[in-house]
Structures are given as C-alpha cells and as structure tokens.
Design a protein around this motif. Structure first.
Motif, PDB file in Angstrom:
ATOM      1  N   GLY A 143      -0.437   8.482  11.416  1.00 31.49           N
ATOM      2  CA  GLY A 143       0.349   8.405  10.996  1.00 31.49           C
ATOM      3  C   GLY A 143       0.248   7.178   9.010  1.00 31.49           C
ATOM      4  N   TRP A 158       1.539   9.351   5.730  1.00 29.20           N
ATOM      5  CA  TRP A 158       2.080   8.538   4.796  1.00 29.20           C
ATOM      6  C   TRP A 158       1.329   8.921   3.201  1.00 29.20           C
ATOM      7  N   ASN A 184       3.333  10.633  -0.096  1.00 25.87           N
ATOM      8  CA  ASN A 184       2.865   9.877  -1.552  1.00 25.87           C
ATOM      9  C   ASN A 184       2.952  10.562  -2.036  1.00 25.87           C
ATOM     10  N   SER A 203      -0.854   5.949  -3.098  1.00 22.45           N
ATOM     11  CA  SER A 203      -1.088   4.682  -1.939  1.00 22.45           C
ATOM     12  C   SER A 203      -1.858   3.850  -1.917  1.00 22.45           C
ATOM     13  N   GLY A 254       1.231   0.353   1.973  1.00 25.08           N
ATOM     14  CA  GLY A 254       1.089   0.198   3.248  1.00 25.08           C
ATOM     15  C   GLY A 254       0.041  -0.799   3.860  1.00 25.08           C
ATOM     16  N   CYS A 296      -1.498  -3.142   6.458  1.00 27.70           N
ATOM     17  CA  CYS A 296      -2.169  -2.745   7.340  1.00 27.70           C
ATOM     18  C   CYS A 296      -2.484  -3.684   8.180  1.00 27.70           C
ATOM     19  N   THR A 313       7.512  -4.899   7.776  1.00 28.84           N
ATOM     20  CA  THR A 313       7.166  -4.621   6.505  1.00 28.84           C
ATOM     21  C   THR A 313       8.213  -4.727   5.492  1.00 28.84           C
ATOM     22  N   ARG A 314       9.473  -5.003   5.583  1.00 29.19           N
ATOM     23  CA  ARG A 314      10.660  -5.192   5.133  1.00 29.19           C
ATOM     24  C   ARG A 314      10.282  -6.676   3.757  1.00 29.19           C
ATOM     25  N   ASP A 349       6.362  -0.707   1.407  1.00 26.91           N
ATOM     26  CA  ASP A 349       7.052   0.527   1.991  1.00 26.91           C
ATOM     27  C   ASP A 349       6.920   1.022   3.066  1.00 26.91           C
ATOM     28  N   ALA A 350       6.182   0.941   3.723  1.00 24.35           N
ATOM     29  CA  ALA A 350       4.926   0.963   5.356  1.00 24.35           C
ATOM     30  C   ALA A 350       4.417  -0.136   5.801  1.00 24.35           C
ATOM     31  N   PHE A 354       1.810  -0.729   9.132  1.00 22.69           N
ATOM     32  CA  PHE A 354       1.027  -0.040  10.000  1.00 22.69           C
ATOM     33  C   PHE A 354       0.128  -0.992  11.485  1.00 22.69           C
TER      34      PHE A 354
END
Ligand code: ZN
Ligand code: ZN
Length: 341
Positions: A151, A155, A159, A166, A251, A253, A263-264, A269-270, A272
């Motif tokens: 994943g 991503w 990008n 990223s 992103g 992690c 996340t929001r 943006d992402a 994990f």
C-alpha cells in the motif's frame, strides 16, 4: 516478597537491587529498549542488549553500559537476569528475572510479527508476566507487514505520477528503519530528516547493513527534493521545514491510523496502520504463551485490557507507570513529538 515491586522510580527487584526501565535516576538499571520513555538519563549503570547500547550512547551519552546477548545470563546479587527478543525495535528485549525458583518477565514493548529487523518475539514461560497494552482494544488488528508495504509503495508511485514528493511520518527509532526496505525496493534515493539520520548513522556505525539514506540539509539541491521520498518524525509535521518539498503528500505510519478519521484529524493525505506494538490478538497470544498465573498490565489501555483478562480467567491487575510517549499515546492525544533537529 514479590520478585518485582512497583515503586515510584520504576519496576524494582529488591533482591537484586536493580530497576527495570526506571523513570528516575537509579544505581542499577536494566533496559528493555532504547525508546526515550524506557531508557532515561541519569542512572549509574545500564544493562541492555548489544544492539541497544549504540543507540543509548547516542541518546544518553557516554555512561557505564554493560551489554549482553539474548539468553546470556547475568547474576545481580544472586538474581538471574536474561534478555529475550521482544520484536519491537532493534535490540528490544523482554527481561526475565528469576529468584529462588520464581520467574517474572517484563515485556517492555513488543510485537509478534517478524519485521525482519527487530528479532523474533520469544515466548518465555513465567509465573508473572508484566505486559504493555498500547493497543489493547479489539479494534486494533494489524494487516501483515507485506500488505501494508504494498500500500505504501502504491501511494508513493501515485504521488510521483502526480509530481508530488511523498513524506512518510514515522518514528526515528524503529519505524523509520523498518520502512527502508519497502521504499528502497521502488526507489534508489531516500531522503531523511535529521532526527532519522542521527539514529540511522548510529546503527550503520554499529555495523547494521541498512539501505542508503541522505540527510536533507540547506544544501540539498532543489531538484533532488522533487518527487522524492522523505522520512520524517511527527514533529516535522506542520513546520516550515516541510515547505521546501512542495508539492507533497503526507502519509502517517502508525498503529493509530487504524482508527477511522485519524488520518484526516492529523491533516495527512494517507494513513498506514503500521505498528511496532502487538495488536489485540497479539497481546492475548503472547500472554497465553507465557502460561503466567498473574499478569500485570502497564501503559496503554490497561484498565480495559486487564478487565478483559480477568473475565477470561487470567488474574490481571493494572499498574501505573511513566511509560508511553513514542507510539504509546492515546489516539485523541495525537502523535507524540520528537526533537526537530
Ligand atoms: Zn518502545
Ligand atoms: Zn513502551
């Protein structure tokens, strides 16, 4: 007399006269791993695993360190102490303490999945097990590392296609090293924040064969920052340091990313859900494997988790400690800070 007592300085073995992961300076400290909430400054003597020592030297400076191999016994005032892989980060160890036939094990932080770097978690039989509970709720169920890595790679590729850099937010000790093979598989250049670089260099100097990284400095050519992959600690988020990478995508992690909305909430943006801690089933499996008669539950969801264990017929009690702070904060408190150097 219990083999380990819960004192205001940390977990204390009175017979041996030593502490485990003390949060105040003591004479003798046995250390599970090099995260700052478990390995603190000011003690006179530290016992840890060989892999932990170089990280402690970077984080705590020169001290009286003694390091040992997993399963290599050390006797402290007649108390037998051994370290066993905890699978959490490089060098992380469970501490087995045996005195007059009574065996206690302190887990430190642990995870059961083999991440290829931290050693494979070893179940150790004991009478009493002291466990962490960072992700001790049934909602925490990790996907296999390979699946999460796929994943992350997808991503990064997306990008790049959109002309973006990223930015992966990860802890400088543990998560950052774990991500390297995943990123190195799809790109030959990995940029890192200074905090990540410092840990990386300490490990490389100690002989670890990690994929190459480049530290981002003032002098890094602008062209190199474009569509790049960058690893940075959470403290870099929301700072002007990130501006130089624009346009970029962030992103995070972290195990906390399993919770919908985080996340929001973290302006990422992402997300994990990659964690260096055991998930719910991992904690339960680890505890069962110890065959312990009594379980003490430290930092995390200790109330809910110890209650669940009791309902399952495993005698458990919660213990207040001063651990927690790397990945170990409640989700609503947000991600902890790290130095921004
Ligand atoms: Zn830790
Ligand atoms: Zn911890």
């Amino acid at each position: 007399m219990p083999v380990i007592e819960f004192s205001d300085k940390g977990l204390y073995c009175r017979a041996g006269g030593f502490y485990i992961d003390p949060w105040r300076p003591v004479e003798k400290a046995v250390i599970t791993h090099a995260h700052s909430d478990h390995a603190r400054w000011g003690s006179q003597w530290y016992l840890c695993h060989h892999f932990t020592k170089p990280i402690l030297q970077v984080r705590l400076g020169q001290n009286n360190y003694q390091s040992i191999e997993w399963n290599e016994p050390v006797y402290i005032n007649g108390v037998r102490v051994t370290l066993h892989p905890a699978g959490h980060i490089i060098g992380s160890s469970q501490i087995r303490v045996e005195y007059e036939g009574e065996v206690w094990v302190v887990s430190g932080d642990y995870k059961l999945e083999n991440d290829g770097l931290s050693g494979v978690f070893e179940p150790v039989k004991c009478h009493t097990f002291i466990t962490e509970s960072t992700f001790g709720l049934p909602i925490y169920n990790w996907k296999p590392q390979e699946e999460i890595f796929t994943g992350i790679q997808a991503w990064i590729t997306k990008n790049k296609g959109e002309g973006k850099t990223s930015i992966l937010i990860a802890y400088s000790l543990g998560k950052a090293q774990r991500l390297l093979p995943c990123i190195a598989a799809i790109t030959d250049k990995i940029l890192v924040h200074g905090a990540v670089y410092n840990v990386h260099q300490a490990l490389v100097n100690a002989g670890w064969d990690l994929p190459n990284v480049e530290r981002v400095t003032q002098d890094t050519p602008k062209e190199d920052l474009k569509r790049a992959v960058v690893i940075a600690p959470s403290s870099a988020q929301g700072t002007t340091w990130l501006r130089k990478f624009a346009p970029y995508a962030i992103g995070i992690c972290s195990g906390w990313m399993q919770v919908r909305g985080n996340t929001r909430r973290k302006n990422a943006d992402a997300g994990f859900a990659l964690s260096d801690h055991a998930d719910w089933n991992g904690l339960l499996a680890a505890i069962k494997a110890t065959e312990a008669e009594k379980v003490f539950v430290t930092h995390g969801f200790q109330h809910a988790f110890s209650r669940y264990l009791n309902e399952q017929g495993i005698a458990a009690a919660e213990v207040k400690t001063e651990y927690g702070g790397e990945e170990e904060m409640a989700a609503e408190q947000g991600l902890p800070d790290e130095e921004t150097s």
